[in-house]
Design a protein around this motif. Structure first.
Motif, PDB file in Angstrom:
ATOM      1  N   SER A 470       0.592  -1.372  -0.047  1.00  0.00           N
ATOM      2  CA  SER A 470      -0.066   0.025  -0.106  1.00  0.00           C
ATOM      3  C   SER A 470       0.774   1.273   0.074  1.00  0.00           C
ATOM      4  CB  SER A 470      -0.887   0.045   1.314  1.00  0.00           C
ATOM      5  OG  SER A 470      -0.413   0.082   2.496  1.00  0.00           O
ATOM      6  N   TRP A 473       2.059   2.021  -3.391  1.00  0.00           N
ATOM      7  CA  TRP A 473       0.778   2.194  -4.148  1.00  0.00           C
ATOM      8  C   TRP A 473       0.384   3.828  -4.034  1.00  0.00           C
ATOM      9  CZ3 TRP A 473      -3.742   4.530  -3.630  1.00  0.00           C
ATOM     10  CH2 TRP A 473      -4.813   4.237  -4.712  1.00  0.00           C
ATOM     11  N   ALA A 474       0.848   4.082  -2.862  1.00  0.00           N
ATOM     12  CA  ALA A 474       0.134   5.689  -2.315  1.00  0.00           C
ATOM     13  C   ALA A 474       1.165   6.496  -3.051  1.00  0.00           C
ATOM     14  CB  ALA A 474       0.316   5.849  -0.891  1.00  0.00           C
ATOM     15  N   HIS A 477       0.754   6.986  -6.736  1.00  0.00           N
ATOM     16  CA  HIS A 477      -0.486   7.876  -7.067  1.00  0.00           C
ATOM     17  C   HIS A 477      -0.751   9.200  -6.630  1.00  0.00           C
ATOM     18  CE1 HIS A 477      -1.588   3.770  -8.455  1.00  0.00           C
ATOM     19  NE2 HIS A 477      -2.723   4.195  -9.110  1.00  0.00           N
ATOM     20  N   ALA A 478       0.410   9.473  -5.744  1.00  0.00           N
ATOM     21  CA  ALA A 478       0.280  10.695  -4.783  1.00  0.00           C
ATOM     22  C   ALA A 478       0.133  12.061  -5.833  1.00  0.00           C
ATOM     23  CB  ALA A 478       1.555  10.836  -4.045  1.00  0.00           C
ATOM     24  N   THR A 485      -7.643   9.023  -8.526  1.00  0.00           N
ATOM     25  CA  THR A 485      -7.335   8.081  -7.371  1.00  0.00           C
ATOM     26  C   THR A 485      -8.694   7.643  -7.066  1.00  0.00           C
ATOM     27  OG1 THR A 485      -5.336   9.448  -7.162  1.00  0.00           O
ATOM     28  CG2 THR A 485      -6.039   8.128  -5.234  1.00  0.00           C
ATOM     29  N   ARG A 545      -4.377   2.405   2.194  1.00  0.00           N
ATOM     30  CA  ARG A 545      -4.010   3.039   0.814  1.00  0.00           C
ATOM     31  C   ARG A 545      -4.171   4.762   1.300  1.00  0.00           C
ATOM     32  NH1 ARG A 545      -5.211  -0.337  -4.297  1.00  0.00           N
ATOM     33  NH2 ARG A 545      -3.553  -1.932  -4.099  1.00  0.00           N
ATOM     34  N   HIS A 548      -1.585   6.119   3.631  1.00  0.00           N
ATOM     35  CA  HIS A 548      -0.215   6.415   3.149  1.00  0.00           C
ATOM     36  C   HIS A 548      -0.364   7.420   2.041  1.00  0.00           C
ATOM     37  CE1 HIS A 548       1.841   3.005   5.212  1.00  0.00           C
ATOM     38  NE2 HIS A 548       0.776   2.249   4.823  1.00  0.00           N
ATOM     39  N   LEU A 549      -1.527   7.655   1.408  1.00  0.00           N
ATOM     40  CA  LEU A 549      -1.718   8.614   0.428  1.00  0.00           C
ATOM     41  C   LEU A 549      -1.516   9.833   0.620  1.00  0.00           C
ATOM     42  CD1 LEU A 549      -2.229   8.518  -2.444  1.00  0.00           C
ATOM     43  CD2 LEU A 549      -4.714   8.760  -2.026  1.00  0.00           C
ATOM     44  N   GLY A 553       1.237  12.484  -0.561  1.00  0.00           N
ATOM     45  CA  GLY A 553       0.619  13.665  -1.396  1.00  0.00           C
ATOM     46  C   GLY A 553       1.224  15.048  -0.698  1.00  0.00           C
TER      47      GLY A 553
END
Length: 559
Positions: A470, A473-474, A477-478, A485, A545, A548-549, A553
């Motif tokens: 995760s 992944w984050a 995609h941040a 997202t 997710r 961590h996102l 970000g």
């Protein structure tokens, strides 16, 4: 080559969202036996075999499994058709062949071995003779099932309620075609049309009450017949009285309350002194809710071919499905039915004309009478019968009018399996000189359970991998637009949403059927177990997710 991100790409999203959708389709494909206690599609859940569900349904759920061609019997209390049924039954001794008890034992034993049915009780009579009564296997509490083991008969109870009302009719204390309020002033509804509901319309299910407007199963459950009637005060009708047939347990709860008010004694006491006692049914009684079920009357579900003893979902059933009885007692009941109201030893509990009245079909639905279903066997013989379905037990009673055979089967598995109906069908075939089909294979249930077990393992494995990855992944995609997202994360909410709305989905797929979350779970056990696992797994993955996102970000330089 780009890395294949199984836990963040289309594969897992299809598992999270696609499997949920596929399982909704599976719910639609499997006949919701629950249409059940309230028989949402205008046919009984616990319901008689004259109609295809409810629910079961119940005291707490009814359904049926066959489609019947009803005999041509005109309606009306003194109709020639009713007399024809009466005279046909009187000539029963010369028709058909007697069932071989040893053949019954062989078939039931083979059936149990093939299906894993934990326990079942069987009664076979002919005229005034007990041909065979026996118990097989064990109860949910581990006791051997015998001919004296009390078991749930569920909606077979409706025929007992009908008899109790008919006895009062013959005493001149109740009129079948008079408004219910004449004998039961406390029966009031928010709908003024309810004042026109007659006693007959309660018993032949044409009162206008229906699950579509009064969700009797998912509403708070009453604790007594008085409360069952009182909770109708804010309810409305689905149709004018006498214009539409709808299987609805509340009809018989009102009828049972009428009996105890007119007789001046509790309904259980009235059955004990005027039905069970005179017929010598020493193991029989009626109860209010599933909490009153004796240990011997509790049942099972199957999971991967293994029977699992489970408590019945909460529900009220007195009058509509609360009778507890044994094979020995039900043999006495069927002897009385074959004897046109005369039971063992010549005791009469109702007149022959009263019996014929109870078997006179509704003018609205020709295959349903007063607490009985009417139909024909595969051999073309007329029958009166009824199914009973709980979530964990089923029963069926069948009287072959020409041969005089009475058949009762009580199984301690739920409505999803219809074990009592399958065994009863085989015994009817024996009574007609036909060879019963082989016991069914449990493979369809095993295949479904195995498929969802595999789905559960795969879901957990992929979710676990996704949790480990995760953070990666984050980070990936941040910096992407928020809507993209969100679109990637949204499918993971699907199992949780389905968990929360599953009763609404069931209601739509069963065309108005009423069920609690527990009832749906009992009908589709392996699916619901997978759904819960998927909902928890997806929720954990979604939270990980998002967790961590946000930091990823925040540390990302603007582009």
């Amino acid at each position: 080559m780009p890395e294949l991100d199984i836990t963040g790409g289309p594969v897992f999203q299809r598992l999270a969202a696609g499997l949920s959708a596929a399982c909704v389709l599976a719910l639609a494909a499997v006949p919701p036996a629950a249409a059940l206690s309230s028989s949402p599609s205008s046919s009984p859940s616990s319901s008689p075999s004259s109609s295809p569900s409810s629910s079961s349904s119940a005291p707490w759920s009814p359904s049926g499994s066959r489609t019947w061609t009803p005999p041509a019997v005109p309606g009306g209390p003194a109709s020639p058709g009713a007399e024809a049924l009466l005279s046909t039954s009187r000539t029963a001794a010369g028709a058909g062949r007697e069932i071989d008890p040893a053949a019954v034992d062989r078939f039931v034993s083979a059936y149990r071995e093939a299906t894993g049915l934990p326990g079942v009780a069987v009664a076979v009579t002919r005229g005034a003779k007990v041909v065979h009564v026996a118990g097989y296997g064990r109860t949910a509490s581990g006791e051997p099932v015998t001919e004296r083991t009390p078991m749930a008969v569920a909606s077979l109870s409706k025929s007992f309620t009908s008899l109790a009302v008919m006895q009062l009719v013959e005493e001149g204390r109740v009129r079948l075609d008079a408004p219910v309020r004449e004998a039961l002033p406390e029966f009031t509804m928010a709908d003024p049309r309810a004042a026109r509901i007659t006693v007959r319309q309660l018993l032949d299910q044409t009162s206008g009450m229906a699950t579509s407007v009064f969700r009797e199963r998912s509403l708070p459950q009453p604790r007594s017949l008085r409360e069952a009637v009182a909770r109708l005060r804010g309810a409305r009708l689905a149709a004018d009285p006498g214009t539409r047939w709808s299987y609805h347990n509340t009809n018989f709860q009102v009828a049972a309350r009428l009996v105890e008010v007119v007789a001046g004694v509790p309904f259980a006491g009235r059955l004990r002194t005027h039905v069970f006692g005179p017929l010598g049914m020493r193991d029989s009684r009626t109860i209010d809710t599933e909490r009153d079920l004796p240990p011997t009357a509790r049942g099972h579900l199957h999971l991967l071919g293994v029977p699992i003893a489970l408590a019945e979902p909460h529900g009220f059933g007195n009058g509509s499905g609360g009778v507890i009885s044994s094979a020995a007692d039900m043999a006495r009941w069927m002897i009385m039915q074959a004897g046109q109201g005369t039971g063992p030893g010549g005791v009469r509990v109702v007149s022959a004309e009263g019996v014929a009245e109870m078997r006179t079909p509704s003018r609205i639905k020709r295959s349903y009478a007063l607490g009985w279903a009417l139909g024909t066997t595969e051999g073309g013989a007329p029958v009166v019968e009824h199914d009973g379905d709980l979530s964990t037990a089923t029963a069926r009673q069948t009287l072959l009018l020409r041969s005089g055979h009475g058949i009762v089967v009580m199984a301690n598995t739920g409505t999803a399996y219809d074990d009592s109906g399958a065994i009863a069908d085989a015994l009817v075939a024996m009574a007609e000189g036909r060879k019963p089909g082989p016991p069914p294979s449990p493979s369809p249930f095993l295949l479904v359970d195995a498929a969802f077990a595999l789905a559960a393992v795969l879901t957990l494995a992929l979710a676990g991998r996704g949790l480990v990855r995760s953070r990666r992944w984050a980070a990936r995609h941040a910096g992407r637009p928020g809507w993209r997202t969100a679109a990637r994360l949204l499918p993971y909410a699907a199992p949780g949403v389905l968990c929360l709305t599953i009763t609404d989905v069931f209601r739509v797929l069963s065309r108005g059927g009423d069920a609690t979350w527990a009832h749906v779970a009992y009908l589709y056990l392996s699916f619901v177990i997978w759904l819960l696992l998927a909902a928890v797994a997806c929720a954990l993955l979604l939270l990980a997710r998002l967790r961590h996102l946000v930091p990823a970000g925040a540390g990302q330089a603007p582009r």
